[in-house]
Design a protein around this motif. Structure first.
Motif, PDB file in Angstrom:
ATOM      1  N   TRP A   1       0.831  -1.198   0.000  1.00  0.00           N
ATOM      2  CA  TRP A   1       0.000   0.000   0.000  1.00  0.00           C
ATOM      3  C   TRP A   1       0.868   1.251   0.000  1.00  0.00           C
ATOM      4  CZ3 TRP A   1      -5.325  -0.636   0.061  1.00  0.00           C
ATOM      5  CH2 TRP A   1      -5.816  -1.888   0.457  1.00  0.00           C
ATOM      6  N   LEU A   2       0.523   2.235  -0.784  1.00  0.00           N
ATOM      7  CA  LEU A   2       1.079   3.580  -0.696  1.00  0.00           C
ATOM      8  C   LEU A   2       0.333   4.282   0.425  1.00  0.00           C
ATOM      9  CD1 LEU A   2       2.632   6.109  -1.873  1.00  0.00           C
ATOM     10  CD2 LEU A   2       0.547   6.508  -3.221  1.00  0.00           C
ATOM     11  N   LEU A   3       1.053   4.937   1.315  1.00  0.00           N
ATOM     12  CA  LEU A   3       0.457   5.633   2.456  1.00  0.00           C
ATOM     13  C   LEU A   3       0.542   7.134   2.212  1.00  0.00           C
ATOM     14  CD1 LEU A   3      -0.382   6.088   5.473  1.00  0.00           C
ATOM     15  CD2 LEU A   3       2.021   5.784   6.045  1.00  0.00           C
ATOM     16  N   GLU A   4      -0.617   7.810   2.317  1.00  0.00           N
ATOM     17  CA  GLU A   4      -0.663   9.268   2.187  1.00  0.00           C
ATOM     18  C   GLU A   4      -1.477   9.841   3.337  1.00  0.00           C
ATOM     19  OE1 GLU A   4      -1.072  10.720  -2.151  1.00  0.00           O
ATOM     20  OE2 GLU A   4      -2.157   8.804  -2.057  1.00  0.00           O
ATOM     21  N   LYS A   5      -0.810  10.649   4.180  1.00  0.00           N
ATOM     22  CA  LYS A   5      -1.533  11.348   5.242  1.00  0.00           C
ATOM     23  C   LYS A   5      -2.162  12.592   4.623  1.00  0.00           C
ATOM     24  CE  LYS A   5      -1.501  13.079   9.866  1.00  0.00           C
ATOM     25  NZ  LYS A   5      -0.801  13.263  11.116  1.00  0.00           N
ATOM     26  N   GLN A   6      -3.456  12.784   4.889  1.00  0.00           N
ATOM     27  CA  GLN A   6      -4.189  13.905   4.324  1.00  0.00           C
ATOM     28  C   GLN A   6      -4.162  15.096   5.287  1.00  0.00           C
ATOM     29  OE1 GLN A   6      -5.586  13.256   1.019  1.00  0.00           O
ATOM     30  NE2 GLN A   6      -4.080  11.697   1.524  1.00  0.00           N
ATOM     31  N   ASP A   7      -4.447  16.280   4.750  1.00  0.00           N
ATOM     32  CA  ASP A   7      -4.438  17.501   5.561  1.00  0.00           C
ATOM     33  C   ASP A   7      -5.427  17.457   6.719  1.00  0.00           C
ATOM     34  OD1 ASP A   7      -2.465  18.571   3.964  1.00  0.00           O
ATOM     35  OD2 ASP A   7      -3.859  19.657   2.674  1.00  0.00           O
ATOM     36  N   ASP A   8      -6.516  16.704   6.570  1.00  0.00           N
ATOM     37  CA  ASP A   8      -7.539  16.647   7.624  1.00  0.00           C
ATOM     38  C   ASP A   8      -7.230  15.591   8.698  1.00  0.00           C
ATOM     39  OD1 ASP A   8      -8.066  14.275   6.309  1.00  0.00           O
ATOM     40  OD2 ASP A   8     -10.153  14.762   5.828  1.00  0.00           O
ATOM     41  N   GLY A   9      -6.064  14.961   8.609  1.00  0.00           N
ATOM     42  CA  GLY A   9      -5.678  13.950   9.594  1.00  0.00           C
ATOM     43  C   GLY A   9      -6.049  12.529   9.210  1.00  0.00           C
ATOM     44  N   SER A  10      -6.780  12.367   8.117  1.00  0.00           N
ATOM     45  CA  SER A  10      -7.137  11.029   7.651  1.00  0.00           C
ATOM     46  C   SER A  10      -5.942  10.428   6.897  1.00  0.00           C
ATOM     47  CB  SER A  10      -8.370  11.079   6.743  1.00  0.00           C
ATOM     48  OG  SER A  10      -8.087  11.801   5.553  1.00  0.00           O
ATOM     49  N   PHE A  11      -6.042   9.121   6.630  1.00  0.00           N
ATOM     50  CA  PHE A  11      -5.017   8.447   5.844  1.00  0.00           C
ATOM     51  C   PHE A  11      -5.660   7.835   4.616  1.00  0.00           C
ATOM     52  CE2 PHE A  11      -2.904   8.570   9.922  1.00  0.00           C
ATOM     53  CZ  PHE A  11      -1.583   8.822   9.576  1.00  0.00           C
ATOM     54  N   ARG A  12      -4.945   7.934   3.504  1.00  0.00           N
ATOM     55  CA  ARG A  12      -5.391   7.282   2.267  1.00  0.00           C
ATOM     56  C   ARG A  12      -4.313   6.273   1.890  1.00  0.00           C
ATOM     57  NH1 ARG A  12      -6.687  11.271  -2.093  1.00  0.00           N
ATOM     58  NH2 ARG A  12      -4.448  11.523  -2.189  1.00  0.00           N
ATOM     59  N   PHE A  13      -4.755   5.036   1.682  1.00  0.00           N
ATOM     60  CA  PHE A  13      -3.880   3.956   1.264  1.00  0.00           C
ATOM     61  C   PHE A  13      -4.314   3.512  -0.125  1.00  0.00           C
ATOM     62  CE2 PHE A  13      -4.002   3.808   5.864  1.00  0.00           C
ATOM     63  CZ  PHE A  13      -2.686   3.565   6.223  1.00  0.00           C
ATOM     64  N   THR A  14      -3.351   3.274  -1.016  1.00  0.00           N
ATOM     65  CA  THR A  14      -3.660   2.793  -2.363  1.00  0.00           C
ATOM     66  C   THR A  14      -2.774   1.587  -2.644  1.00  0.00           C
ATOM     67  OG1 THR A  14      -4.102   5.072  -3.052  1.00  0.00           O
ATOM     68  CG2 THR A  14      -3.898   3.435  -4.792  1.00  0.00           C
ATOM     69  N   THR A  15      -3.384   0.521  -3.138  1.00  0.00           N
ATOM     70  CA  THR A  15      -2.626  -0.698  -3.408  1.00  0.00           C
ATOM     71  C   THR A  15      -1.526  -0.433  -4.429  1.00  0.00           C
ATOM     72  OG1 THR A  15      -4.237  -1.361  -5.085  1.00  0.00           O
ATOM     73  CG2 THR A  15      -4.486  -2.313  -2.876  1.00  0.00           C
ATOM     74  N   THR A  16      -0.441  -1.196  -4.265  1.00  0.00           N
ATOM     75  CA  THR A  16       0.655  -1.157  -5.222  1.00  0.00           C
ATOM     76  C   THR A  16       0.856  -2.569  -5.755  1.00  0.00           C
ATOM     77  OG1 THR A  16       2.300  -1.605  -3.499  1.00  0.00           O
ATOM     78  CG2 THR A  16       1.811   0.712  -3.963  1.00  0.00           C
ATOM     79  N   LEU A  17       1.411  -2.637  -6.957  1.00  0.00           N
ATOM     80  CA  LEU A  17       1.731  -3.919  -7.593  1.00  0.00           C
ATOM     81  C   LEU A  17       0.533  -4.861  -7.663  1.00  0.00           C
ATOM     82  CD1 LEU A  17       5.283  -4.433  -6.074  1.00  0.00           C
ATOM     83  CD2 LEU A  17       4.668  -3.439  -8.292  1.00  0.00           C
TER      84      LEU A  17
ATOM     85  N   TYR B   1      -5.980  -0.445  -9.075  1.00  0.00           N
ATOM     86  CA  TYR B   1      -5.696   0.346  -7.880  1.00  0.00           C
ATOM     87  C   TYR B   1      -6.923   0.374  -6.979  1.00  0.00           C
ATOM     88  CZ  TYR B   1      -1.525   1.945 -10.292  1.00  0.00           C
ATOM     89  OH  TYR B   1      -0.323   1.990 -10.941  1.00  0.00           O
ATOM     90  N   VAL B   2      -6.706   0.020  -5.719  1.00  0.00           N
ATOM     91  CA  VAL B   2      -7.756   0.047  -4.702  1.00  0.00           C
ATOM     92  C   VAL B   2      -7.329   1.068  -3.652  1.00  0.00           C
ATOM     93  CG1 VAL B   2      -9.010  -1.279  -2.952  1.00  0.00           C
ATOM     94  CG2 VAL B   2      -8.312  -2.384  -5.102  1.00  0.00           C
ATOM     95  N   GLU B   3      -8.213   1.991  -3.367  1.00  0.00           N
ATOM     96  CA  GLU B   3      -7.935   3.059  -2.407  1.00  0.00           C
ATOM     97  C   GLU B   3      -8.796   2.862  -1.169  1.00  0.00           C
ATOM     98  OE1 GLU B   3      -8.098   7.397  -3.728  1.00  0.00           O
ATOM     99  OE2 GLU B   3      -9.954   7.142  -2.574  1.00  0.00           O
ATOM    100  N   VAL B   4      -8.188   3.014   0.000  1.00  0.00           N
ATOM    101  CA  VAL B   4      -8.909   2.931   1.268  1.00  0.00           C
ATOM    102  C   VAL B   4      -8.603   4.202   2.054  1.00  0.00           C
ATOM    103  CG1 VAL B   4      -9.162   1.701   3.461  1.00  0.00           C
ATOM    104  CG2 VAL B   4      -8.837   0.413   1.330  1.00  0.00           C
ATOM    105  N   THR B   5      -9.649   4.908   2.445  1.00  0.00           N
ATOM    106  CA  THR B   5      -9.491   6.115   3.249  1.00  0.00           C
ATOM    107  C   THR B   5      -9.987   5.830   4.656  1.00  0.00           C
ATOM    108  OG1 THR B   5      -9.839   7.496   1.290  1.00  0.00           O
ATOM    109  CG2 THR B   5     -10.061   8.563   3.439  1.00  0.00           C
ATOM    110  N   ILE B   6      -9.109   6.101   5.617  1.00  0.00           N
ATOM    111  CA  ILE B   6      -9.449   5.917   7.024  1.00  0.00           C
ATOM    112  C   ILE B   6      -9.581   7.308   7.633  1.00  0.00           C
ATOM    113  CG2 ILE B   6      -8.728   4.941   9.229  1.00  0.00           C
ATOM    114  CD1 ILE B   6      -7.063   2.897   7.624  1.00  0.00           C
TER     115      ILE B   6
END
Length: 163
Positions: free
Chosen positions: A109-125, A129-134
């Motif tokens: 998963w690629l990990l991206e912390k968002q400005d609002d404090g949430s995290f967005r993960f996107t599958t790699t390889l 592409y599947v994205e999960v936002t927590i």
């Protein structure tokens, strides 16, 4: 011109009253989660349909609560919702050699912390592409949602490079 004319009382018959009651019950002020629906090609859409059927009923002990508009390309759990979107475009951040990545039970998963404090993960390889936002209120459990989602992703989205 008299602005203070006496107004006649409004009489509403049963059909009009029923319509007003029906419209009042269709308020859009509910708290249903929303998510933009991706628009992948046919091959990825098929993979996403397979993923939708394989997704667990619970993620991080939260019941499934899909976002609006309803689509097999999106799913959600809890309130505030953990949102999954399948068939998203490749994130620009994947071009960054310094980007953060994690592996959870065999899924990268690629990990991206968002400005609002949430995290967005996107599958790699994976071939889609599947994205999960927590949401920020749920990030205290770390990657527990990804642990629950990994078996479904592994089953439905083959390893490889997405188009």
């Amino acid at each position: 011109m008299n602005f203070f004319r006496r107004r006649r009382p409004l009489h509403v018959g049963p059909p009009a009253l029923a319509l007003l009651i029906t419209l009042a019950g269709c308020s859009s002020a509910d708290d249903s989660p929303t998510a933009a629906v991706p628009s992948p090609g046919a091959k990825v859409t098929k993979l996403c349909d397979d993923l939708d059927r394989a997704l667990p009923a619970k993620v991080d002990d939260l019941g499934r609560r899909d976002p609006e508009p309803a689509s097999a390309l999106t799913a959600g759990w809890g309130n505030p919702a953990i949102i999954l979107r399948c068939g998203v475009v490749r994130p620009e951040k994947m071009n960054d050699p310094e980007a953060d990545g994690v592996e959870v039970n065999g899924v990268g998963w690629l990990l991206e912390k968002q400005d609002d404090g949430s995290f967005r993960f996107t599958t790699t390889l994976r071939t889609a592409y599947v994205e999960v936002t927590i949401p920020s209120g749920r990030t205290g459990d770390g990657m527990a949602p990804l642990v629950d989602l990994a078996p479904s992703v592994k089953k439905a989205i083959p390893e490889g490079i997405a188009d």
